[in-house]
Write a protein that holds these residues in place. Structure first.
Motif, short mmCIF file in Angstrom:
data_model
loop_
_atom_site.label_atom_id
_atom_site.label_comp_id
_atom_site.label_asym_id
_atom_site.label_seq_id
_atom_site.Cartn_x
_atom_site.Cartn_y
_atom_site.Cartn_z
N SER A 1 -20.01 -10.03 -3.03
CA SER A 1 -19.81 -9.20 -1.84
C SER A 1 -18.52 -9.58 -1.13
N THR A 2 -17.94 -8.62 -0.44
CA THR A 2 -16.69 -8.89 0.28
C THR A 2 -16.90 -9.88 1.42
N SER A 3 -18.11 -9.92 1.98
CA SER A 3 -18.37 -10.88 3.05
C SER A 3 -18.46 -12.31 2.50
N ALA A 4 -18.95 -12.43 1.28
CA ALA A 4 -19.06 -13.76 0.67
C ALA A 4 -17.76 -14.21 0.03
N ARG A 5 -16.89 -13.26 -0.27
CA ARG A 5 -15.61 -13.61 -0.93
C ARG A 5 -14.63 -14.04 0.14
N LYS A 6 -14.46 -15.34 0.27
CA LYS A 6 -13.61 -15.88 1.32
C LYS A 6 -12.33 -16.47 0.72
N VAL A 7 -11.23 -16.28 1.43
CA VAL A 7 -9.93 -16.78 0.99
C VAL A 7 -9.23 -17.38 2.19
N ASP A 8 -8.10 -18.01 1.96
CA ASP A 8 -7.23 -18.39 3.07
C ASP A 8 -6.38 -17.19 3.42
N SER A 9 -6.17 -16.95 4.70
CA SER A 9 -5.48 -15.73 5.12
C SER A 9 -3.98 -15.75 4.80
N SER A 10 -3.39 -16.92 4.66
CA SER A 10 -1.95 -17.00 4.43
C SER A 10 -1.59 -16.51 3.04
N GLY A 11 -0.87 -15.40 2.97
CA GLY A 11 -0.42 -14.86 1.69
C GLY A 11 -1.41 -13.95 1.01
N SER A 12 -2.62 -13.81 1.55
CA SER A 12 -3.64 -12.96 0.93
C SER A 12 -3.47 -11.52 1.42
N VAL A 13 -3.55 -10.58 0.49
CA VAL A 13 -3.31 -9.17 0.82
C VAL A 13 -4.30 -8.28 0.09
N VAL A 14 -4.47 -7.07 0.61
CA VAL A 14 -5.18 -6.00 -0.09
C VAL A 14 -4.15 -4.94 -0.44
N LYS A 15 -4.20 -4.45 -1.68
CA LYS A 15 -3.24 -3.45 -2.13
C LYS A 15 -3.98 -2.29 -2.80
N SER A 16 -3.36 -1.14 -2.77
CA SER A 16 -3.88 0.02 -3.48
C SER A 16 -2.96 0.35 -4.64
N VAL A 17 -3.45 1.17 -5.55
CA VAL A 17 -2.69 1.58 -6.72
C VAL A 17 -2.33 3.05 -6.56
N SER A 18 -1.07 3.37 -6.78
CA SER A 18 -0.57 4.74 -6.58
C SER A 18 -0.95 5.61 -7.78
N THR A 19 -2.14 6.16 -7.71
CA THR A 19 -2.63 7.05 -8.77
C THR A 19 -3.72 7.92 -8.16
N SER A 20 -4.35 8.74 -8.97
CA SER A 20 -5.38 9.64 -8.46
C SER A 20 -6.65 8.89 -8.11
N THR A 21 -7.46 9.49 -7.24
CA THR A 21 -8.74 8.91 -6.89
C THR A 21 -9.62 8.78 -8.13
N THR A 22 -9.52 9.75 -9.03
CA THR A 22 -10.30 9.68 -10.27
C THR A 22 -9.94 8.45 -11.08
N ASN A 23 -8.64 8.17 -11.23
CA ASN A 23 -8.21 6.98 -11.97
C ASN A 23 -8.67 5.70 -11.28
N ARG A 24 -8.59 5.67 -9.96
CA ARG A 24 -9.01 4.46 -9.24
C ARG A 24 -10.51 4.23 -9.41
N ASN A 25 -11.29 5.31 -9.30
CA ASN A 25 -12.73 5.17 -9.47
C ASN A 25 -13.09 4.78 -10.90
N ASN A 26 -12.43 5.41 -11.86
CA ASN A 26 -12.71 5.09 -13.27
C ASN A 26 -12.32 3.66 -13.61
N ALA A 27 -11.19 3.20 -13.03
CA ALA A 27 -10.75 1.82 -13.29
C ALA A 27 -11.78 0.83 -12.75
#
Length: 244
Positions: free
Chosen positions: A147-173
């Motif tokens: 779970s995202t609540s259990a997945r803990k990291v250090d905040s320095s340098g940690s990022v969330v990124k998206s992939v520039s493609t269709s919603t279908t590709n993102r869901n399928n991936a």
């Protein structure tokens, strides 16, 4: 005279051949120091396979692997220098010893966090299977969900990124990545771009394969023999969503 020239030519050829062997052996030793969890046998098998498929010499391939590892090492050093040691207190190999939950995000997005041990510093990536569930590959469990609540990291340098493609590709991936849950972990980053999509895999291979299979996207910033977590983070088809 001709015999003398021939003898000299053969001697020179033998010296160059011996030098090439020595250089190759040196690269193998250096690669294994930078990537110590793979065996020499596994490394050489992969190198021979790549040489057979590409027509390149094993020496050239070993040099490329070494160069990529050194470049990734340099990125890790630069990353650490950007944050104080106190802020960089991340747990090794993508473990869960940080203090900040990564938070929710859109299915198909991924997070990156700095991650190191005393000898292995590649960073770590994991994919959002749902807005609150991560699928990722870690040494302790292989490919797993958390779970995202259990997945803990250090905040320095940690990022969330998206992939520039269709919603279908993102869901399928993301769906494809989920099908890999239960697969074992692979310590081989050095040639993971050329290994099969199924089977044992590390964190960056999981995400790279997910988008390669679903959308034919190449989330690898340099297109080298190995896909490292920072290669995925910095790929041209990715966009920053937020800093963690």
């Amino acid at each position: 005279m001709k015999k003398t020239i021939l003898a000299l030519s053969l001697t020179t050829a033998m010296l160059f051949s011996q030098a090439s062997i020595t250089n190759a052996e040196s690269y193998v030793d250096d690669i294994l120091k930078l990537q110590p969890d793979i065996s020499e046998e596994e490394l050489l098998q992969d190198v021979q396979m790549i040489a057979s498929n590409t027509g390149q010499s094993e020496q050239v391939i070993l040099e490329q692997i070494y160069t990529e590892l050194k470049e990734d090492e340099a990125k890790g050093i630069a990353e650490k220098s950007a944050y104080s040691k106190e802020k960089y207190g991340v747990s090794p190999r993508g473990g869960s010893g940080g203090t900040v939950s990564i938070g929710s995000s859109t299915k198909g997005n991924f997070y990156y966090t700095p991650s190191e041990t005393a000898y292995l510093d590649h960073g770590h990536v994991g994919m959002y299977y749902t807005s609150t569930t991560i699928v990722e590959s870690v040494p302790s469990d292989g490919v797993r969900t958390i779970s995202t609540s259990a997945r803990k990291v250090d905040s320095s340098g940690s990022v969330v990124k998206s992939v520039s493609t269709s919603t279908t590709n993102r869901n399928n991936a993301a769906d494809w990545a989920y099908t890999q849950v239960g697969q074992s972990y692979s310590y081989n980053f050095a040639t993971n771009r050329l290994t099969g999509h199924d089977g044992a895999k590390n964190c960056s291979k999981l995400i790279w394969s997910a988008y390669k299979v679903n959308g034919n996207l190449d989330l690898d910033v340099d297109g080298g023999l190995g896909v490292y977590p920072r290669d995925v983070r910095d790929a041209s088809d990715t966009v920053l969503v937020r800093n963690i």
